[in-house]
Design a protein around this motif. Sequence first.
Motif, PDB file in Angstrom:
ATOM      1  N   GLN A 166      -1.116  -4.073  -6.987  1.00  0.00           N
ATOM      2  CA  GLN A 166       0.127  -3.933  -6.289  1.00  0.00           C
ATOM      3  C   GLN A 166      -0.350  -4.364  -4.826  1.00  0.00           C
ATOM      4  O   GLN A 166       0.525  -4.927  -3.971  1.00  0.00           O
ATOM      5  N   ARG A 167      -1.434  -4.171  -4.303  1.00  0.00           N
ATOM      6  CA  ARG A 167      -1.551  -4.537  -3.041  1.00  0.00           C
ATOM      7  C   ARG A 167      -1.867  -6.006  -2.853  1.00  0.00           C
ATOM      8  O   ARG A 167      -1.235  -6.809  -1.778  1.00  0.00           O
ATOM      9  N   GLN A 168      -2.378  -6.854  -3.740  1.00  0.00           N
ATOM     10  CA  GLN A 168      -2.348  -8.103  -3.918  1.00  0.00           C
ATOM     11  C   GLN A 168      -0.954  -8.721  -3.738  1.00  0.00           C
ATOM     12  O   GLN A 168      -0.564  -9.664  -3.192  1.00  0.00           O
ATOM     13  N   LEU A 169      -0.237  -8.099  -4.903  1.00  0.00           N
ATOM     14  CA  LEU A 169       1.164  -8.781  -4.972  1.00  0.00           C
ATOM     15  C   LEU A 169       2.123  -8.508  -3.745  1.00  0.00           C
ATOM     16  O   LEU A 169       2.782  -9.037  -3.357  1.00  0.00           O
ATOM     17  N   GLY A 170       1.942  -7.227  -3.183  1.00  0.00           N
ATOM     18  CA  GLY A 170       2.772  -6.756  -2.114  1.00  0.00           C
ATOM     19  C   GLY A 170       2.308  -7.604  -0.974  1.00  0.00           C
ATOM     20  O   GLY A 170       3.233  -7.745   0.090  1.00  0.00           O
ATOM     21  N   ASN A 171       1.521  -8.217  -0.643  1.00  0.00           N
ATOM     22  CA  ASN A 171       0.828  -9.064   0.392  1.00  0.00           C
ATOM     23  C   ASN A 171       1.110 -10.761   0.085  1.00  0.00           C
ATOM     24  O   ASN A 171       1.132 -11.257   0.915  1.00  0.00           O
ATOM     25  N   ALA A 172       1.514 -10.886  -1.182  1.00  0.00           N
ATOM     26  CA  ALA A 172       1.772 -12.336  -1.394  1.00  0.00           C
ATOM     27  C   ALA A 172       3.125 -12.610  -1.016  1.00  0.00           C
ATOM     28  O   ALA A 172       4.086 -11.961  -0.771  1.00  0.00           O
TER      29      ALA A 172
ATOM     30  N   GLN B 224       0.891  -1.298  -0.007  1.00  0.00           N
ATOM     31  CA  GLN B 224      -0.034   0.041  -0.017  1.00  0.00           C
ATOM     32  C   GLN B 224       0.808   1.094   0.000  1.00  0.00           C
ATOM     33  O   GLN B 224       1.032   2.080   1.112  1.00  0.00           O
ATOM     34  N   PRO B 225       1.689   1.340  -1.133  1.00  0.00           N
ATOM     35  CA  PRO B 225       2.511   2.562  -1.151  1.00  0.00           C
ATOM     36  C   PRO B 225       1.788   3.891  -1.365  1.00  0.00           C
ATOM     37  O   PRO B 225       0.667   3.976  -1.943  1.00  0.00           O
TER      38      PRO B 225
ATOM     39  N   LEU C  12       5.298  -8.546 -11.276  1.00  0.00           N
ATOM     40  CA  LEU C  12       5.106 -10.039 -11.322  1.00  0.00           C
ATOM     41  C   LEU C  12       6.523 -10.728 -11.178  1.00  0.00           C
ATOM     42  O   LEU C  12       6.755 -11.875 -10.522  1.00  0.00           O
ATOM     43  N   ARG C  13       7.566 -10.076 -12.376  1.00  0.00           N
ATOM     44  CA  ARG C  13       8.819 -10.731 -12.174  1.00  0.00           C
ATOM     45  C   ARG C  13       9.619 -10.757 -10.822  1.00  0.00           C
ATOM     46  O   ARG C  13      10.329 -11.399 -10.540  1.00  0.00           O
ATOM     47  N   LEU C  14       9.314  -9.524 -10.155  1.00  0.00           N
ATOM     48  CA  LEU C  14      10.018  -9.441  -8.882  1.00  0.00           C
ATOM     49  C   LEU C  14       9.377 -10.288  -7.888  1.00  0.00           C
ATOM     50  O   LEU C  14      10.158 -10.632  -7.052  1.00  0.00           O
ATOM     51  N   MET C  15       8.218 -10.768  -8.189  1.00  0.00           N
ATOM     52  CA  MET C  15       7.654 -11.615  -6.967  1.00  0.00           C
ATOM     53  C   MET C  15       7.839 -13.269  -7.557  1.00  0.00           C
ATOM     54  O   MET C  15       7.378 -14.205  -6.875  1.00  0.00           O
ATOM     55  N   SER C  16       8.746 -13.445  -8.494  1.00  0.00           N
ATOM     56  CA  SER C  16       8.856 -14.500  -9.139  1.00  0.00           C
ATOM     57  C   SER C  16       7.678 -15.398  -9.812  1.00  0.00           C
ATOM     58  O   SER C  16       7.619 -16.691  -9.734  1.00  0.00           O
ATOM     59  N   PHE C  17       6.501 -14.633 -10.090  1.00  0.00           N
ATOM     60  CA  PHE C  17       5.479 -15.104 -10.246  1.00  0.00           C
ATOM     61  C   PHE C  17       5.412 -15.431 -12.081  1.00  0.00           C
ATOM     62  O   PHE C  17       6.401 -14.683 -12.670  1.00  0.00           O
ATOM     63  N   PRO C  18       4.743 -16.442 -12.411  1.00  0.00           N
ATOM     64  CA  PRO C  18       4.694 -16.670 -13.826  1.00  0.00           C
ATOM     65  C   PRO C  18       4.035 -15.313 -14.643  1.00  0.00           C
ATOM     66  O   PRO C  18       3.127 -14.561 -14.050  1.00  0.00           O
ATOM     67  N   ASP C  19       4.519 -14.926 -15.941  1.00  0.00           N
ATOM     68  CA  ASP C  19       3.985 -13.841 -16.647  1.00  0.00           C
ATOM     69  C   ASP C  19       2.518 -14.073 -16.930  1.00  0.00           C
ATOM     70  O   ASP C  19       2.043 -12.739 -16.989  1.00  0.00           O
ATOM     71  N   ASP C  20       2.147 -15.020 -16.754  1.00  0.00           N
ATOM     72  CA  ASP C  20       0.571 -15.308 -17.436  1.00  0.00           C
ATOM     73  C   ASP C  20      -0.434 -15.247 -16.320  1.00  0.00           C
ATOM     74  O   ASP C  20      -1.483 -15.557 -16.444  1.00  0.00           O
ATOM     75  N   PHE C  21       0.167 -14.802 -14.931  1.00  0.00           N
ATOM     76  CA  PHE C  21      -0.608 -14.750 -13.750  1.00  0.00           C
ATOM     77  C   PHE C  21      -1.664 -13.743 -13.751  1.00  0.00           C
ATOM     78  O   PHE C  21      -1.221 -12.552 -14.223  1.00  0.00           O
ATOM     79  N   LYS C  22      -3.163 -14.010 -13.641  1.00  0.00           N
ATOM     80  CA  LYS C  22      -4.028 -13.161 -13.867  1.00  0.00           C
ATOM     81  C   LYS C  22      -4.386 -12.299 -12.572  1.00  0.00           C
ATOM     82  O   LYS C  22      -4.518 -12.949 -11.516  1.00  0.00           O
TER      83      LYS C  22
END
Length: 380
Positions: free
Chosen positions: A348-354, A298-299, A329-339
Amino acid sequence: MGEQLPVVSLFSGAGGLDLAVERADAEPLAATDTGSGLLRVRVATDYNDLALQTLTANFQSARTVTGDIRQVTTDEILATAGLAPTEPVLVVGGPPCTPFSKSGFWLEQKRESRDPNASLLDEYVRVVRDTRPQAFILENVQGLTYKTHHAQFERLLRGLGGLGYNPQWKVLLAADYGVPQLRRRVFVVGRRDGEKFEFPEPTHSGWSEHSHAVDTTKTPHITAAQAFAGLPRLAAVTDEDIVDGTYGQLAAEIPPGQNYLWHTERYGGRNHFAWRSRYWTFLLRLDPDRPSTTLQAQPGPWVGPFHWENVVTASGEERARRLRVNEMLRLMSFPDDFKIKGTRADVQRQLGNAVPLELGKAVVRALMSQLGYLHPAIAA
């Protein structure tokens, strides 16, 4: 593919730990390798419906329960999964980290550990008690281990230990496991048989804010530039991308890897800010030659990390730019096709908490190997 082992996911969010569960034995950073399918999330729970929309978009077979975990019974969770007590192989999840995050310390109730959401740790213990899985994995911010939250953390460990699970905990640095991000998270892991869980050894090494010691026998940390390799160049710059307004010009002048301190009397920029008057992430720019700092959930408008390259606005001015979804997505090492569902702020909130995928995979692999489900060579 043999029988898939069932997993119950609590506080699932966008599904970072769920992704790690289902891809536990996949090759590192191989987007098309989804693993053997040894584990399957049978039910995912969260109070945030948007996050569960993201989860179901990526885990078509997972059933979901939306609601406050304090109001959701274990019977409902098990019934939704089609499971009985002792049948789940794993219970996994990360209770919301806001009560224990350093970013919340400006609130007196958080500094004094009086946040009511801290009780969600007790709900995790309750579900483990009622479901009796073979093992559990709990993940949270490093702040949970701080002296400020000692009472809550000790109560968590006592509660899980009282169930016979012999909980072990450790703070892990995501970059040490192939994630291009210097994010520290605490993992608590326990086994129903009481055997001690051994945490996985790091596979990567590099210097961080806590240590400049580097193990040259390990793979170097993955840098932000390496993580972004192969991504398409910017087709167009939108207003949402641009860091503008009060500090727009100052942000554009900050070199890669520096923050607002560049504009203090001790560095080469303008003498605009007092020394150490802001958070470290204020006007922070990525260093292409190092892993990213922690991706913030939550920046504020001036909180980085921002990209190291500037962009030119329609009026011809240079400005820093925010990270795009494919870069996060890349910084979280998630696949590029993650929806991911929702606005850019929602994303960003969802990825930042993941949980970063490769970090989660390392812990799940180690656990499944020690439980005898994976060959040690696969877990290495």
